[in-house]
Each structure stands twice: as structure tokens, then as C-alpha cells.
Design an enzyme around this catalytic site. Structure first.
Site, PDB file in Angstrom:
ATOM      1  N   HIS A 121      23.951 -11.067  37.927  1.00  0.00           N
ATOM      2  CA  HIS A 121      23.379 -12.409  37.739  1.00  0.00           C
ATOM      3  C   HIS A 121      24.203 -13.100  36.649  1.00  0.00           C
ATOM      4  CE1 HIS A 121      20.312 -15.285  36.231  1.00  0.00           C
ATOM      5  NE2 HIS A 121      19.698 -15.118  37.395  1.00  0.00           N
TER       6      HIS A 121
ATOM      7  N   ASP B 296      20.381  -4.590  32.898  1.00  0.00           N
ATOM      8  CA  ASP B 296      19.593  -5.775  33.249  1.00  0.00           C
ATOM      9  C   ASP B 296      18.502  -5.299  34.208  1.00  0.00           C
ATOM     10  OD1 ASP B 296      18.514  -7.958  34.459  1.00  0.00           O
ATOM     11  OD2 ASP B 296      20.422  -8.934  34.945  1.00  0.00           O
TER      12      ASP B 296
ATOM     13  N   GLN C  33      14.915  -7.267  37.635  1.00  0.00           N
ATOM     14  CA  GLN C  33      14.373  -7.083  38.988  1.00  0.00           C
ATOM     15  C   GLN C  33      13.860  -5.671  39.242  1.00  0.00           C
ATOM     16  OE1 GLN C  33      13.778  -9.514  40.944  1.00  0.00           O
ATOM     17  NE2 GLN C  33      15.138 -11.156  40.292  1.00  0.00           N
TER      18      GLN C  33
ATOM     19  N   LYS D  23       8.521 -12.547  35.628  1.00  0.00           N
ATOM     20  CA  LYS D  23       8.766 -11.937  36.940  1.00  0.00           C
ATOM     21  C   LYS D  23       7.784 -10.792  37.209  1.00  0.00           C
ATOM     22  CE  LYS D  23      13.747 -12.831  36.915  1.00  0.00           C
ATOM     23  NZ  LYS D  23      13.956 -13.953  37.811  1.00  0.00           N
TER      24      LYS D  23
ATOM     25  N   CYS E 168      22.116 -17.785  41.148  1.00  0.00           N
ATOM     26  CA  CYS E 168      22.716 -17.459  39.844  1.00  0.00           C
ATOM     27  C   CYS E 168      23.596 -16.225  39.943  1.00  0.00           C
ATOM     28  CB  CYS E 168      21.654 -17.266  38.763  1.00  0.00           C
ATOM     29  SG  CYS E 168      20.681 -18.724  38.475  1.00  0.00           S
TER      30      CYS E 168
HETATM   31  N1  PMP Z   1      19.015 -10.791  35.872  1.00  0.00           N
HETATM   32  C1  PMP Z   1      18.560 -10.754  37.128  1.00  0.00           C
HETATM   33  C2  PMP Z   1      18.984  -9.638  38.022  1.00  0.00           C
HETATM   34  C3  PMP Z   1      17.694 -11.747  37.576  1.00  0.00           C
HETATM   35  O1  PMP Z   1      17.255 -11.731  38.828  1.00  0.00           O
HETATM   36  C4  PMP Z   1      17.310 -12.782  36.684  1.00  0.00           C
HETATM   37  C5  PMP Z   1      16.374 -13.884  37.114  1.00  0.00           C
HETATM   38  N2  PMP Z   1      16.687 -14.456  38.347  1.00  0.00           N
HETATM   39  C6  PMP Z   1      17.813 -12.748  35.385  1.00  0.00           C
HETATM   40  C7  PMP Z   1      18.656 -11.746  35.013  1.00  0.00           C
HETATM   41  C8  PMP Z   1      17.463 -13.808  34.393  1.00  0.00           C
HETATM   42  O2  PMP Z   1      16.120 -13.766  34.076  1.00  0.00           O
HETATM   43  P1  PMP Z   1      15.480 -14.927  33.188  1.00  0.00           P
HETATM   44  O3  PMP Z   1      15.682 -16.200  33.972  1.00  0.00           O
HETATM   45  O4  PMP Z   1      14.052 -14.554  33.078  1.00  0.00           O
HETATM   46  O5  PMP Z   1      16.220 -14.950  31.922  1.00  0.00           O
END
Ligand code: PMP
Length: 414
Positions: free
Chosen positions: A124, A201, A204, A227, A368
Site C-alpha cells: 500500500h 503492515d 488487513q 478497519k 492506494c
Molecule cells: N496498509 C494496508 C495494507 C491497507 O489496506 C491500508 C488501508 N487501505 C493502509 C495500510 C492504510 O491504513 P490507514 O488508512 O488506516 O492509515
């Protein structure tokens, strides 16, 4: 036997009773953010009504109660991910802020000119851009591990890239586009063999499956409350205590200090050293309620439910002529409840638009993860459905029916 009583769970989510474009809402975008049960909504409201005060400041009863509640949520979080103590649990705004914090504070203190930082092609943006900035600041090189079959981390390439002895290895536990579940334990073990520091990270994964940071052995793990049924504006940075002790603070101000003189200051103990200023107290309290809710369901059951639903969806989608990205039915053990797909002759946004008209919320775009979507999958954008505890087979059927509708509306021949 079903692993979760989905119909009972659905009753806890007020938003699922609403409609979208005149149709009952089918929410298939939990990878972007999850919906919230009344237990979380009520916990936040109750705090505002009965316990609202700033924490770590007042010595009156109300402030002490708020502080105690806040600390309790940290204990819950620590237990939920198998951390030894809440000293390892830093609250920030989000996964994004947690990764940025490590890239700034740990990165600037440890990465030097000529060093390598290693990430993967399935990250991401929040696990790419902070490392790009760090590499530029410090004169380091950012390397990417390639993917195998556009699905999995290529472990041979990973092994080869570790030969540069990267200072930091950062990778996602679960891809938000492919749904791939990476072997964190093995990847961390390999990174530690060359003395790299590891950041996972887990945005998910923590919401969807049992995660134990002790088994992972990573130095840092990041994830977000929003999430996993909780409010936005609370993210968790887990750090191994000895690493957090060494790491300089990245936000400065009230509460993160032990003492302040005109020129010098000393730092508060963990985890407060990293929490400057007034925190998102109501968010943390809502997050605590979210963790309690998930704990009651059992994370094994959550994973089992999502696995069953994803398998069902993949089978149905295969029959509908769309191409689903990431691991398939035969690799379901390595696939989370995230399905990005493409349909010849239809743009992702048009698909999402038709779904929207049917009351089905799916996200469309690069999610993203532009390098993954545009360079690896070679798509300008992809629609994505993602599942959580409140989704059922009936909703998957509606999504599959919407695909026929896309064909009809866009006049695509089979
Ligand atoms: N890493 C991953 C794998 C994600 O899916 C996301 C959210 N789409 C993020 C990081 C970022 O999370 P946040 O928007 O809560 O900072």
C-alpha cells in the site's frame, strides 16, 4: 456448522438497515473501512455523556476514570495481539501515521548513506512513500521484492535481495488488492538472519484473523482501529519494548516528557513518550469496545467465516466470466476476504457505478497500491469487493447478479 451467527451479528450494525439508491445496502468495502456495531457507537456516546475529561492531567475523579478507561483499552489491545504489555502499544492516528513515525524516528536514527531498505511490490502507498522519503533523506536505496505469478512474494527474489543486508525490511501481512496472506514468520526469520529490522503492515490482517506479535517476531507492527469495527483516528504502532526504548520521539509536546527545562527535556516512559498532546480518547474507548466485540466472536471464527465466503464468491465469480486477481480457490489458505477483479470491455469505475445503482458498495481504483495495480497487474484501475463478519452469501449472490447487469448496461457480449 457456520463459524459465525451472521444474522445475529447483522442486527448489531444499524447502517445495514439503511438503503443506497433505494436498495438495501450491501456493504462490500470493509477493506477500506469497516462498519461499526452499536456496542462501539454506544461506548463512544457513553464516554461523552458520562466520563469525558482529558487523560493524565486532572487529579479529579472524572479525569482519573477517563485515564483508567484509556489505559484499559491499551491492555485489551496488547492482549488481542499477544503483546507482553501495553508499554508496547502506541496510539497514533492510523497505520499510515504509524509507518511514517517509524520511517522518521527509527529511520533517521538508523539508516545511513549507502544502506538499503527492502519492501515488496504488493505494498500500500503508506508502506512505500514513507520509505521513499527516508531513502531520499538519508541517501539510501529502496529495493522491491518481486511477485511470483502476480500473486505471491517471490521468496527466491526475497532471499536474493536480503543479501544487501537491508537496515529495514517492511512488508504487508495481507495485500489489500490481491488478498494474499504472506508468511510473516518465515519472512521475519529470514530478515533477522541478516540483522534487518522488520516492520509488518498488519492493517488487513489484525481485523480478520488471529495475529500474535510474539510469533511474528517483528520489531514493529502497524494497524488501524477503523478497519476493525472501531472509530477512525486511532492507529496502533506496536513496537518491541527494547526497540521503542531506543527510538527517539517523533512528536513533541505535552505528556510525552518527564521534565522540561529552557533548553533540554527528558522523556516520559513507554508508551507515553510517543503520545504527545491530547489523544483521541473517545476513539480509543470505541476501539476498546471493538476489540471486545471481536474477541467475543473469536478471531479463528472470523477468519473461518471470511474464508468460506471468499471461496463461495470466487467460485461464483469464476462462473460469471470475470478475472479475479490474487490467490484462487485452490490457494484459499493464503487468501483473505479481498477480491479485486476485471471484466473485459468494462472500466472499473463503470462496474462500481452499476453496483452502486444496485445498492452494492465496492471500491474501484488503484486502492492506494499504484505500483501493484498499474505495473504488476497492468490495469488502470480495478473494482474490489471485500468481506467482513456481517457479509453473507446472499450479498455475494447480489454482487454476482450485478455483474450480469454490468454486461447488460454496457452491452458487453459474452
Ligand atoms: N496498509 C494496508 C495494507 C491497507 O489496506 C491500508 C488501508 N487501505 C493502509 C495500510 C492504510 O491504513 P490507514 O488508512 O488506516 O492509515
Amino acid at each position: 456448522m457456520a463459524s459465525l451467527d451472521v444474522e445475529k451479528i447483522r442486527k448489531d450494525f444499524p447502517i445495514l438497515k439503511t438503503t443506497m439508491n433505494g436498495k438495501p445496502l450491501v456493504y462490500l468495502d470493509s477493506a477500506a473501512t469497516s462498519q461499526k456495531p452499536r456496542q462501539v457507537i454506544n461506548a463512544v456516546a457513553k464516554h461523552y455523556k458520562k466520563t469525558n475529561a482529558n487523560i493524565h492531567r486532572g487529579i479529579y475523579k472524572l479525569a482519573e476514570d477517563a485515564t483508567e478507561q484509556y489505559i484499559k483499552t491499551k491492555e485489551l489491545t496488547a492482549k488481542f495481539i499477544g503483546a507482553e504489555s501495553y508499554r508496547s502499544i502506541v496510539y497514533l492516528r492510523s497505520t499510515t501515521e504509524a509507518i511514517n513515525a517509524v520511517a522518521r524516528a527509527w529511520g533517521d536514527a538508523n539508516v545511513e548513506r549507502g544502506d538499503h531498505i527492502l519492501i515488496t511490490e504488493m505494498e500500500h502507498h503508506s508502506n512505500i512513500v514513507p520509505w521513499q522519503l527516508l531513502a531520499k533523506r538519508r541517501g539510501a536505496t529502496l529495493d522491491y521484492v518481486k511477485l511470483e505469478g502476480s500473486k505471491f512474494i517471490d521468496m527466491d527474489d526475497y532471499r536474493a535481495k536480503l543479501q544487501s543486508r537491508p537496515k529495514m525490511v517492511a512488508f504487508t501481512h495481507v495485500s489489500n488488492v490481491l488478498g494474499t496472506i504472506n508468511d510473516v514468520e518465515e519472512m521475519t526469520r529470514m530478515a533477522h538472519e541478516v540483522d534487518s529490522t522488520v516492520l509488518v503492515d498488519a492493517a488487513q490482517s489484525v481485523p480478520h484473523m488471529p495475529v500474535n506479535v510474539k510469533d511474528m517476531h517483528a520489531e514493529f507492527v502497524a494497524f488501524s482501529s477503523h478497519k476493525m469495527l472501531g472509530p477512525s483516528g486511532v492507529g496502533v504502532l506496536y513496537g518491541r519494548e527494547e526497540v521503542l526504548e531506543e527510538m527517539p520521539p517523533f512528536h513533541a509536546g505535552g505528556d510525552m516528557i518527564r521534565s522540561v527545562d529552557f533548553q533540554e527535556s527528558t522523556w516520559n516512559e513507554l508508551p507515553w513518550k510517543f503520545e504527545a498532546g491530547t489523544q483521541n480518547i473517545e476513539g480509543a474507548i470505541g476501539f476498546g469496545a471493538a476489540i471486545k466485540y471481536l474477541k467475543k466472536l473469536g478471531m479463528e471464527n472470523v477468519r473461518e467465516h471470511e474464508k468460506t465466503l471468499t471461496k463461495y464468491a470466487l467460485e461464483k465469480l469464476a462462473g460469471s466470466g470475470v478475472k479475479a486477481f490474487g490467490p484462487g480457490v485452490e490457494e484459499i489458505e493464503k487468501k483473505a476476504g479481498v477480491i479485486a477483479f476485471s471484466m473485459p470491455g468494462a472500466h472499473a469505475h463503470d462496474i462500481a457505478q452499476v453496483f452502486d445503482n444496485e445498492g452494492i458498495a465496492v471500491r474501484s481504483g488503484h486502492h492506494c497500491a499504484m505500483p501493484l495495480v498499474t505495473k504488476v497487474l497492468m490495469q488502470p484501475a480495478v473494482p474490489r469487493m471485500s468481506f467482513y463478519i456481517y457479509n453473507n452469501e446472499e450479498e455475494v449472490d447480489k454482487a454476482v447478479a450485478a455483474i450480469s447487469k454490468v454486461r447488460e448496461v454496457l452491452k458487453i457480449k459474452n
